[in-house]
Design a protein around this motif. Structure first.
Motif, PDB file in Angstrom:
ATOM      1  N   PHE A 166       0.814  -1.218   0.000  1.00 16.96           N
ATOM      2  CA  PHE A 166       0.000   0.000   0.000  1.00 16.96           C
ATOM      3  C   PHE A 166       0.848   1.270   0.000  1.00 16.96           C
ATOM      4  N   SER A 167       1.739   1.397   0.954  1.00 21.25           N
ATOM      5  CA  SER A 167       2.526   2.631   1.053  1.00 21.25           C
ATOM      6  C   SER A 167       3.577   2.732  -0.043  1.00 21.25           C
ATOM      7  N   VAL A 168       4.018   1.592  -0.546  1.00 22.98           N
ATOM      8  CA  VAL A 168       5.094   1.576  -1.545  1.00 22.98           C
ATOM      9  C   VAL A 168       4.570   1.837  -2.949  1.00 22.98           C
ATOM     10  N   SER A 169       3.451   1.217  -3.282  1.00 20.29           N
ATOM     11  CA  SER A 169       2.982   1.241  -4.663  1.00 20.29           C
ATOM     12  C   SER A 169       1.578   1.811  -4.840  1.00 20.29           C
ATOM     13  N   ILE A 170       0.656   1.393  -3.978  1.00 17.43           N
ATOM     14  CA  ILE A 170      -0.755   1.727  -4.200  1.00 17.43           C
ATOM     15  C   ILE A 170      -1.065   3.182  -3.871  1.00 17.43           C
ATOM     16  N   LEU A 171      -0.629   3.647  -2.704  1.00 16.46           N
ATOM     17  CA  LEU A 171      -0.904   5.031  -2.313  1.00 16.46           C
ATOM     18  C   LEU A 171      -0.328   6.040  -3.310  1.00 16.46           C
ATOM     19  N   PRO A 172       0.925   5.864  -3.768  1.00 13.51           N
ATOM     20  CA  PRO A 172       1.435   6.786  -4.797  1.00 13.51           C
ATOM     21  C   PRO A 172       0.582   6.787  -6.065  1.00 13.51           C
ATOM     22  N   LYS A 173       0.058   5.619  -6.448  1.00 11.63           N
ATOM     23  CA  LYS A 173      -0.812   5.550  -7.626  1.00 11.63           C
ATOM     24  C   LYS A 173      -2.099   6.339  -7.400  1.00 11.63           C
ATOM     25  N   MET A 174      -2.665   6.206  -6.212  1.00  6.88           N
ATOM     26  CA  MET A 174      -3.907   6.910  -5.901  1.00  6.88           C
ATOM     27  C   MET A 174      -3.689   8.422  -5.926  1.00  6.88           C
ATOM     28  N   LYS A 175      -2.581   8.862  -5.365  1.00 11.68           N
ATOM     29  CA  LYS A 175      -2.288  10.296  -5.359  1.00 11.68           C
ATOM     30  C   LYS A 175      -2.013  10.807  -6.771  1.00 11.68           C
ATOM     31  N   GLU A 176      -1.353   9.984  -7.565  1.00 11.48           N
ATOM     32  CA  GLU A 176      -1.109  10.364  -8.958  1.00 11.48           C
ATOM     33  C   GLU A 176      -2.425  10.473  -9.727  1.00 11.48           C
ATOM     34  N   ASN A 177      -3.318   9.517  -9.501  1.00  8.79           N
ATOM     35  CA  ASN A 177      -4.612   9.530 -10.190  1.00  8.79           C
ATOM     36  C   ASN A 177      -5.454  10.739  -9.798  1.00  8.79           C
ATOM     37  N   ILE A 178      -5.400  11.113  -8.525  1.00  8.32           N
ATOM     38  CA  ILE A 178      -6.208  12.252  -8.087  1.00  8.32           C
ATOM     39  C   ILE A 178      -5.624  13.566  -8.605  1.00  8.32           C
ATOM     40  N   GLU A 179      -4.309  13.629  -8.748  1.00  4.02           N
ATOM     41  CA  GLU A 179      -3.683  14.822  -9.324  1.00  4.02           C
ATOM     42  C   GLU A 179      -4.041  14.969 -10.802  1.00  4.02           C
ATOM     43  N   LEU A 180      -4.055  13.850 -11.513  1.00  9.43           N
ATOM     44  CA  LEU A 180      -4.436  13.882 -12.927  1.00  9.43           C
ATOM     45  C   LEU A 180      -5.888  14.325 -13.090  1.00  9.43           C
ATOM     46  N   LEU A 181      -6.741  13.876 -12.174  1.00  9.75           N
ATOM     47  CA  LEU A 181      -8.143  14.287 -12.213  1.00  9.75           C
ATOM     48  C   LEU A 181      -8.285  15.781 -11.957  1.00  9.75           C
ATOM     49  N   GLN A 182      -7.517  16.285 -11.018  1.00 15.95           N
ATOM     50  CA  GLN A 182      -7.570  17.716 -10.720  1.00 15.95           C
ATOM     51  C   GLN A 182      -7.176  18.532 -11.950  1.00 15.95           C
ATOM     52  N   GLN A 183      -6.133  18.101 -12.628  1.00 19.31           N
ATOM     53  CA  GLN A 183      -5.705  18.788 -13.847  1.00 19.31           C
ATOM     54  C   GLN A 183      -6.791  18.724 -14.921  1.00 19.31           C
ATOM     55  N   LYS A 184      -7.428  17.561 -15.032  1.00 18.28           N
ATOM     56  CA  LYS A 184      -8.490  17.378 -16.017  1.00 18.28           C
ATOM     57  C   LYS A 184      -9.665  18.313 -15.736  1.00 18.28           C
ATOM     58  N   ILE A 185     -10.047  18.418 -14.479  1.00 20.59           N
ATOM     59  CA  ILE A 185     -11.187  19.259 -14.102  1.00 20.59           C
ATOM     60  C   ILE A 185     -10.869  20.732 -14.341  1.00 20.59           C
ATOM     61  N   MET A 186      -9.665  21.152 -13.967  1.00 22.49           N
ATOM     62  CA  MET A 186      -9.296  22.553 -14.157  1.00 22.49           C
ATOM     63  C   MET A 186      -9.203  22.908 -15.638  1.00 22.49           C
ATOM     64  N   LYS A 187      -8.710  21.980 -16.426  1.00 19.93           N
ATOM     65  CA  LYS A 187      -8.647  22.213 -17.867  1.00 19.93           C
ATOM     66  C   LYS A 187     -10.054  22.341 -18.441  1.00 19.93           C
ATOM     67  N   ALA A 188     -10.965  21.497 -17.969  1.00 20.52           N
ATOM     68  CA  ALA A 188     -12.352  21.547 -18.439  1.00 20.52           C
ATOM     69  C   ALA A 188     -13.006  22.870 -18.060  1.00 20.52           C
ATOM     70  N   ALA A 189     -12.746  23.344 -16.838  1.00 14.18           N
ATOM     71  CA  ALA A 189     -13.323  24.616 -16.397  1.00 14.18           C
ATOM     72  C   ALA A 189     -12.789  25.777 -17.242  1.00 14.18           C
ATOM     73  N   HIS A 190     -11.495  25.760 -17.508  1.00  9.57           N
ATOM     74  CA  HIS A 190     -10.881  26.838 -18.292  1.00  9.57           C
ATOM     75  C   HIS A 190     -11.406  26.848 -19.728  1.00  9.57           C
TER      76      HIS A 190
END
Length: 322
Positions: free
Chosen positions: A175-199
């Motif tokens: 979890f801490s080695v592989s899974i959690l970093p993936k989850m944080k990466e996925n949520i960051e990508l989503l944030q970028q996607k949402i902000m791009k859509a708003a702009h």
């Protein structure tokens, strides 16, 4: 009552179809009608608590309002301080996006986790034959006769149980080695996607001299491939007087990181199962991949047919008999 009566008939038809399918196999018995009735009642009783809880959580106004307490209080505070409609609407959008964002992150992480296990987990990186070797090895190491008998008499259930245990162990270890970093990466990508859509929605409205309806339509369409979110999710939210789209975009840019941080702070090994629908869980995805094959057993030694197609034509085959 909160459900369609036809659903019960669909459930009965499904159970009947599975029973009939079983009877058409190589069995020398036929189930009585009483068995079918008892089976339906047992399944319904077993599912009753889960269905009742889901129905109550989804339809109880007290639970709904309690969950929205902080959201509504925050909006009320903004109104009291004279916030504009664009500010209020932007905050509501961010709050409404919270649950779809979490669902999207967990689903994407579950798919990534499934792919990783199929590559890096020895017991799950091959076919069913490879999986069975690891099951037999584990049974030999555990020396648990009851588990071995379950493997003999209920191989499909035992395989599923073994896969669940392997997934649970992998999640705990990685979890801490592989899974959690993936989850944080996925949520960051989503944030970028949402902000791009708003702009881009703001630009689209300004070029076409549109209104808030056009902005919302453009915004929801651009994020629809990642999030289950539509204009219907904002039904009942007053936004007709929103006309400052640059401010609306700024509010989303300001509020969204807090939503993302709040969601990511709750990521842990338990929430993967709790937040995901049953069919999206890694163990279910792996079970579908590894267990969609023939499960007919030899009537003498109980060994499983090696054919990779369920309900296949022709004779059953095995590598060897026990």
């Amino acid at each position: 009552m909160g459900y369609n009566i036809s659903c019960i008939q669909q459930l009965i038809d499904y159970i009947k179809a599975r029973v009939t399918e079983h009877e058409t196999g190589q069995v020398d018995y036929v189930f009585k009608n009483e068995f079918f009735i008892d089976l339906v009642l047992t399944i319904c009783k077993r599912s009753n608590k889960m269905i009742t809880d889901q129905h109550r959580d989804a339809n109880c106004p007290i639970i709904f309002i309690e969950r929205r307490r902080e959201e509504y209080y925050s909006i009320f505070q903004k109104y009291c301080h004279g916030a504009t409609s664009a500010v209020i609407f932007g905050e509501i959008i961010c709050q409404k996006l919270k649950e779809p964002i979490e669902q999207s992150v967990y689903k994407k992480t579950a798919r990534d986790l499934t792919d990783e296990m199929r590559s890096n987990c020895e017991s799950l990186n091959g076919n069913r034959a490879n999986l069975e070797k690891h099951i037999l090895k584990t049974l030999a190491e555990q020396e648990d006769f009851d588990k071995y008998m379950n493997y003999i008499h209920n191989p499909r259930d035992h395989f599923k149980s073994f896969i669940r245990d392997e997934v649970s162990r992998f999640i705990t270890d990685q979890f801490s080695v592989s899974i959690l970093p993936k989850m944080k990466e996925n949520i960051e990508l989503l944030q970028q996607k949402i902000m791009k859509a708003a702009h881009e929605s703001t630009q689209h409205v300004q070029v076409n001299r549109g209104d808030v309806g056009l902005w919302l339509k453009s915004f929801t369409q651009q994020i629809s491939d990642e999030l289950i979110f539509s204009e219907k999710d904002l039904t009942g939210v007053k936004h007709d007087d929103v006309d400052d789209f640059n401010l609306l975009e700024d509010v989303i840019r300001h509020e969204l990181p807090a939503i993302m941080f709040d969601s990511s702070s709750r990521f842990n090994t338990k929430t993967i199962d709790e937040k995901l629908d049953y069919k999206f869980r890694p163990d279910e995805l792996l079970t579908d991949h590894l267990c969609q094959c023939c499960w007919v057993q030899c009537p003498f030694c109980g060994v499983i047919c090696t054919n990779t197609i369920e309900n296949h034509h022709g004779d059953h085959s095995v590598a060897f008999h026990r």
